[in-house]
Design a protein around this motif. Sequence first.
Motif, PDB file in Angstrom:
ATOM      1  N   MET A   1      45.166  40.578  61.863  1.00  0.00           N
ATOM      2  CA  MET A   1      45.729  41.328  60.773  1.00  0.00           C
ATOM      3  C   MET A   1      46.909  42.177  61.257  1.00  0.00           C
ATOM      4  SD  MET A   1      43.606  43.227  57.698  1.00  0.00           S
ATOM      5  CE  MET A   1      42.433  43.976  58.715  1.00  0.00           C
ATOM      6  N   ASP A   2      47.390  41.905  62.435  1.00  0.00           N
ATOM      7  CA  ASP A   2      48.505  42.687  62.983  1.00  0.00           C
ATOM      8  C   ASP A   2      49.806  42.469  62.230  1.00  0.00           C
ATOM      9  OD1 ASP A   2      46.892  43.816  64.882  1.00  0.00           O
ATOM     10  OD2 ASP A   2      47.294  42.247  66.356  1.00  0.00           O
ATOM     11  N   THR A   6      50.421  47.002  56.032  1.00  0.00           N
ATOM     12  CA  THR A   6      50.074  47.702  54.800  1.00  0.00           C
ATOM     13  C   THR A   6      48.644  47.375  54.366  1.00  0.00           C
ATOM     14  OG1 THR A   6      52.389  47.587  54.130  1.00  0.00           O
ATOM     15  CG2 THR A   6      50.793  48.146  52.426  1.00  0.00           C
ATOM     16  N   ILE A   7      48.269  46.119  54.491  1.00  0.00           N
ATOM     17  CA  ILE A   7      46.897  45.731  54.157  1.00  0.00           C
ATOM     18  C   ILE A   7      45.919  46.405  55.107  1.00  0.00           C
ATOM     19  CG2 ILE A   7      45.283  43.793  54.062  1.00  0.00           C
ATOM     20  CD1 ILE A   7      47.572  42.111  52.967  1.00  0.00           C
ATOM     21  N   ARG A   8      46.265  46.449  56.380  1.00  0.00           N
ATOM     22  CA  ARG A   8      45.410  47.125  57.352  1.00  0.00           C
ATOM     23  C   ARG A   8      45.262  48.611  57.003  1.00  0.00           C
ATOM     24  NH1 ARG A   8      47.925  46.054  62.181  1.00  0.00           N
ATOM     25  NH2 ARG A   8      49.038  48.012  62.061  1.00  0.00           N
ATOM     26  N   LYS A  65      40.390  44.814  49.947  1.00  0.00           N
ATOM     27  CA  LYS A  65      39.381  44.592  50.983  1.00  0.00           C
ATOM     28  C   LYS A  65      38.759  43.212  50.863  1.00  0.00           C
ATOM     29  CE  LYS A  65      38.075  49.353  51.932  1.00  0.00           C
ATOM     30  NZ  LYS A  65      36.995  50.349  51.913  1.00  0.00           N
ATOM     31  N   VAL A  66      38.477  42.767  49.645  1.00  0.00           N
ATOM     32  CA  VAL A  66      37.903  41.438  49.449  1.00  0.00           C
ATOM     33  C   VAL A  66      38.877  40.360  49.883  1.00  0.00           C
ATOM     34  CG1 VAL A  66      37.182  39.787  47.674  1.00  0.00           C
ATOM     35  CG2 VAL A  66      36.287  42.105  47.653  1.00  0.00           C
ATOM     36  N   VAL A  67      40.135  40.491  49.484  1.00  0.00           N
ATOM     37  CA  VAL A  67      41.143  39.502  49.871  1.00  0.00           C
ATOM     38  C   VAL A  67      41.334  39.494  51.383  1.00  0.00           C
ATOM     39  CG1 VAL A  67      43.603  38.969  49.713  1.00  0.00           C
ATOM     40  CG2 VAL A  67      42.325  39.496  47.657  1.00  0.00           C
ATOM     41  N   ALA A  68      41.388  40.661  51.981  1.00  0.00           N
ATOM     42  CA  ALA A  68      41.570  40.735  53.444  1.00  0.00           C
ATOM     43  C   ALA A  68      40.376  40.133  54.179  1.00  0.00           C
ATOM     44  CB  ALA A  68      41.773  42.188  53.865  1.00  0.00           C
ATOM     45  N   ASP A  69      39.189  40.370  53.662  1.00  0.00           N
ATOM     46  CA  ASP A  69      37.992  39.846  54.296  1.00  0.00           C
ATOM     47  C   ASP A  69      37.892  38.327  54.172  1.00  0.00           C
ATOM     48  OD1 ASP A  69      35.530  40.187  55.687  1.00  0.00           O
ATOM     49  OD2 ASP A  69      34.479  39.859  53.779  1.00  0.00           O
ATOM     50  N   MET A  70      38.284  37.792  53.023  1.00  0.00           N
ATOM     51  CA  MET A  70      38.101  36.358  52.797  1.00  0.00           C
ATOM     52  C   MET A  70      39.266  35.506  53.286  1.00  0.00           C
ATOM     53  SD  MET A  70      36.401  36.390  49.033  1.00  0.00           S
ATOM     54  CE  MET A  70      35.727  34.751  49.119  1.00  0.00           C
ATOM     55  N   LEU A  71      40.482  36.004  53.208  1.00  0.00           N
ATOM     56  CA  LEU A  71      41.634  35.148  53.453  1.00  0.00           C
ATOM     57  C   LEU A  71      42.351  35.384  54.778  1.00  0.00           C
ATOM     58  CD1 LEU A  71      43.209  35.109  49.900  1.00  0.00           C
ATOM     59  CD2 LEU A  71      41.727  33.410  50.935  1.00  0.00           C
ATOM     60  N   LEU A  72      42.282  36.594  55.280  1.00  0.00           N
ATOM     61  CA  LEU A  72      43.016  36.875  56.504  1.00  0.00           C
ATOM     62  C   LEU A  72      42.152  36.601  57.728  1.00  0.00           C
ATOM     63  CD1 LEU A  72      44.859  40.151  55.528  1.00  0.00           C
ATOM     64  CD2 LEU A  72      45.770  37.854  55.592  1.00  0.00           C
ATOM     65  N   PRO A  73      42.765  36.057  58.766  1.00  0.00           N
ATOM     66  CA  PRO A  73      41.982  35.804  59.987  1.00  0.00           C
ATOM     67  C   PRO A  73      41.586  37.116  60.662  1.00  0.00           C
ATOM     68  CG  PRO A  73      44.295  35.343  60.362  1.00  0.00           C
ATOM     69  CD  PRO A  73      44.146  35.647  58.912  1.00  0.00           C
ATOM     70  N   GLN A  74      40.418  37.103  61.259  1.00  0.00           N
ATOM     71  CA  GLN A  74      39.916  38.306  61.904  1.00  0.00           C
ATOM     72  C   GLN A  74      40.398  38.408  63.335  1.00  0.00           C
ATOM     73  OE1 GLN A  74      38.311  40.707  60.273  1.00  0.00           O
ATOM     74  NE2 GLN A  74      38.470  39.509  58.407  1.00  0.00           N
TER      75      GLN A  74
END
Length: 74
Positions: A1-2, A6-8, A65-74
Amino acid sequence: MDEFPTIRLIVNHGGAIAWIVAILPFLGCLAAFALLQTSWLILLVGLVATMVLLFIMKSYVELVKVVADMLLPQ
């Protein structure tokens, strides 16, 4: 998420950001009441606007948070 700072920021501090943004209409109405000698109803309007904006901001934070959790790589 680097690559998404803004999402972070919203994921990490979304609750505080929501409260800060939501309290601004009440502070504006409080200033109008104190400085312009307006009716006390302006405080009620500011309180209602704060509650509505808090609801909208919290739902936005949850969606991010839902979009970041589901779509962005961890």
